[in-house]
Write a protein that holds these residues in place. Structure first.
Motif, PDB file in Angstrom:
ATOM      1  N   UNK A 185       0.934  -1.262   0.015  1.00 49.17           N
ATOM      2  CA  UNK A 185      -0.046   0.048   0.083  1.00 49.17           C
ATOM      3  C   UNK A 185       1.058   1.187  -0.161  1.00 49.17           C
ATOM      4  N   UNK A 186       0.684   2.294   1.013  1.00 51.22           N
ATOM      5  CA  UNK A 186       1.444   3.178   0.958  1.00 51.22           C
ATOM      6  C   UNK A 186       2.434   3.438   1.968  1.00 51.22           C
TER       7      UNK A 186
ATOM      8  N   UNK B 278      -0.224   3.456  -5.658  1.00 51.80           N
ATOM      9  CA  UNK B 278       0.115   3.376  -4.365  1.00 51.80           C
ATOM     10  C   UNK B 278       1.326   3.548  -4.071  1.00 51.80           C
ATOM     11  N   UNK B 279       2.273   2.705  -5.121  1.00 48.33           N
ATOM     12  CA  UNK B 279       3.755   2.792  -4.823  1.00 48.33           C
ATOM     13  C   UNK B 279       4.362   4.080  -5.114  1.00 48.33           C
ATOM     14  N   UNK B 280       3.729   4.622  -5.839  1.00 50.01           N
ATOM     15  CA  UNK B 280       4.339   6.341  -5.981  1.00 50.01           C
ATOM     16  C   UNK B 280       4.009   7.195  -4.756  1.00 50.01           C
ATOM     17  N   UNK B 281       2.723   6.766  -4.093  1.00 55.40           N
ATOM     18  CA  UNK B 281       2.185   7.297  -2.764  1.00 55.40           C
ATOM     19  C   UNK B 281       3.330   7.093  -1.772  1.00 55.40           C
TER      20      UNK B 281
ATOM     21  N   UNK C 181      16.777   8.280   9.293  1.00 55.04           N
ATOM     22  CA  UNK C 181      15.948   8.624  10.414  1.00 55.04           C
ATOM     23  C   UNK C 181      17.030   8.000  11.740  1.00 55.04           C
ATOM     24  N   UNK C 182      17.212   9.169  12.459  1.00 52.93           N
ATOM     25  CA  UNK C 182      18.346   9.005  13.532  1.00 52.93           C
ATOM     26  C   UNK C 182      19.611   8.380  12.811  1.00 52.93           C
ATOM     27  N   UNK C 183      20.160   7.098  13.499  1.00 50.97           N
ATOM     28  CA  UNK C 183      21.256   6.504  12.809  1.00 50.97           C
ATOM     29  C   UNK C 183      20.864   5.581  11.908  1.00 50.97           C
ATOM     30  N   UNK C 184      19.676   5.517  11.487  1.00 48.12           N
ATOM     31  CA  UNK C 184      19.075   4.267  10.382  1.00 48.12           C
ATOM     32  C   UNK C 184      19.332   5.084   9.170  1.00 48.12           C
ATOM     33  N   UNK C 185      19.790   4.067   8.356  1.00 49.34           N
ATOM     34  CA  UNK C 185      19.827   4.434   6.714  1.00 49.34           C
ATOM     35  C   UNK C 185      18.591   3.389   6.184  1.00 49.34           C
ATOM     36  N   UNK C 186      17.557   3.646   5.610  1.00 55.55           N
ATOM     37  CA  UNK C 186      16.754   2.814   5.247  1.00 55.55           C
ATOM     38  C   UNK C 186      16.540   3.121   3.527  1.00 55.55           C
ATOM     39  N   UNK C 187      16.898   2.061   2.780  1.00 52.77           N
ATOM     40  CA  UNK C 187      16.800   1.900   1.441  1.00 52.77           C
ATOM     41  C   UNK C 187      15.541   1.640   1.048  1.00 52.77           C
ATOM     42  N   UNK C 188      14.770   2.154   0.409  1.00 59.24           N
ATOM     43  CA  UNK C 188      13.378   1.624  -0.050  1.00 59.24           C
ATOM     44  C   UNK C 188      13.274   1.410  -1.740  1.00 59.24           C
ATOM     45  N   UNK C 189      13.244   0.156  -2.128  1.00 58.56           N
ATOM     46  CA  UNK C 189      12.830  -0.201  -3.444  1.00 58.56           C
ATOM     47  C   UNK C 189      11.402  -0.409  -3.690  1.00 58.56           C
ATOM     48  N   UNK C 190      10.834  -0.017  -4.800  1.00 60.01           N
ATOM     49  CA  UNK C 190       9.546  -0.677  -5.028  1.00 60.01           C
ATOM     50  C   UNK C 190       9.282  -1.476  -6.145  1.00 60.01           C
ATOM     51  N   UNK C 191       8.507  -2.504  -6.085  1.00 59.78           N
ATOM     52  CA  UNK C 191       8.366  -3.395  -7.070  1.00 59.78           C
ATOM     53  C   UNK C 191       6.997  -3.728  -7.296  1.00 59.78           C
ATOM     54  N   UNK C 192       6.689  -3.521  -8.684  1.00 59.55           N
ATOM     55  CA  UNK C 192       5.104  -3.495  -9.098  1.00 59.55           C
ATOM     56  C   UNK C 192       4.990  -4.922  -9.485  1.00 59.55           C
ATOM     57  N   UNK C 193       4.218  -5.613  -8.799  1.00 55.28           N
ATOM     58  CA  UNK C 193       3.943  -7.112  -9.305  1.00 55.28           C
ATOM     59  C   UNK C 193       2.562  -7.665  -8.688  1.00 55.28           C
ATOM     60  N   UNK C 194       2.014  -8.606  -9.439  1.00 50.85           N
ATOM     61  CA  UNK C 194       0.661  -9.080  -9.193  1.00 50.85           C
ATOM     62  C   UNK C 194       0.988 -10.212  -8.207  1.00 50.85           C
TER      63      UNK C 194
END
Ligand SMILES: C[S@@+](CC[C@H](N)C(=O)[O-])C[C@H]1O[C@@H](n2cnc3c(N)ncnc32)[C@H](O)[C@@H]1O
Length: 279
Positions: free
Chosen positions: A45-46, A73-76, A99-112
């Motif tokens: 979702x978002x 939703x992925x763009x959102x 966020x703080x000391x954390x590095x969070x890498x986010x990749x999105x994958x569109x898949x059914x």
């Protein structure tokens, strides 16, 4: 089946406060001691599930793959996560959030996920997760998914799977008929075969045990009162319109039930959280 970003935003605060802390702690403990973790979120979702979990994970680097079939939703999700980070940078294939000391890498994958769950699980994952997703799928699909999960020996953490329990206050004479008809509607096919709906949490536990996983679970009900009026009213309208589609309850009874529910003082909707890992 499509979900609006507005609906997901409305439920997010109630979702987050309802999550079972002890089950979440088990998922977090399974990731302890690592410098970096790979996490796959199914039906993201978002991005609510990431926002609920990421701050509890100690690893300084988290790599999340957010999977959904809904491109909007992925763009959102990317936009909301960029705003949620203290700093965020678009690095092409990944959004990098700090966020703080954390590095969070986010990749999105569109898949059914109904047809291509193997594709979503291609990337090695330290944890596969999903929130408010498993009641949409069929028991057959769960069996195939759990086999794919077990082949990778990946732990699973799911939150907020609907378990069929509902209690509205004050009670109404049509509550029983309305809930039975709503549950019948919940079993309609959402693309994965007949949906497990209210039986999903129990069915998922069975499917996980069948592939040799140890399972821990706890209730994570939405407990709402008048301060959650907007969400309660949306739920009541959604239930009334689903029941109308079934033709199982007379229209006048639905109207009367809905009027009462729009003025309800409290409501509890049952969910279950699960953490499972190879035994
Ligand atoms: C109830 S929403 C939950 C979203 C999010 N996990 C959360 O907790 O806010 C279910 C999600 O599953 C996604 N979904 C439904 N069917 C899907 C499919 N066949 N493939 C991929 N995603 C799907 C929807 O687009 C939606 O984002």
């Amino acid at each position: 089946m499509s979900f609006s970003a507005d609906w997901l935003a409305l439920r997010e605060p109630v979702d987050h406060r309802s999550i079972a802390a002890d089950v979440r702690d088990r998922a977090v403990a399974a990731l302890a001691g690592r410098e970096s973790v790979e996490i796959v979120d199914l039906g993201c979702g978002s991005g609510s599930n990431l926002r609920a979990l990421a701050d509890h994970i100690a690893a300084p680097v988290q790599r999340w793959t957010l999977v959904d079939w809904d491109e909007a939703l992925l763009a959102h999700a990317r936009a909301r996560l960029a705003a949620w980070g203290e700093r965020a940078r678009d690095e092409g294939d990944a959004l990098v959030i700090h966020r703080g000391a954390r590095r969070i890498e986010v990749r999105v994958l569109q898949a059914d996920l109904a047809r291509h769950v193997e594709h979503a699980l291609e990337r090695p994952a330290d944890l596969v997760t999903a929130a408010a997703f498993f009641d949409l799928v069929s028991e057959d699909w769960m069996g195939g998914f759990c086999a794919a999960l077990a082949a990778r020996r990946a732990p699973l953490y799911t939150t907020l799977t609907y378990n069929g329990h509902e209690r509205w206050s004050p009670p109404h004479a049509a509550d029983g008929d309305m809930l039975a008809a709503f549950h019948a509607h919940q079993h309609s096919d959402k693309g994965f075969g007949p949906a497990a709906g209210p039986l999903a949490a129990a069915a998922l536990e069975r499917a996980l045990r069948a592939v040799g996983y140890g399972v821990a679970s706890a209730a994570s009900p939405w407990s709402m009162d008048a301060s959650d009026r907007v969400l309660m009213s949306e739920l009541a309208r959604g239930a009334a319109s689903a029941v109308r589609e079934t033709g199982r309850v007379p229209g006048a009874a639905i109207d009367d039930w809905l009027d009462a529910r729009l003025a309800a003082s409290a409501c509890e909707i049952g969910h279950e959280d699960i953490f499972a890992a190879p035994a």
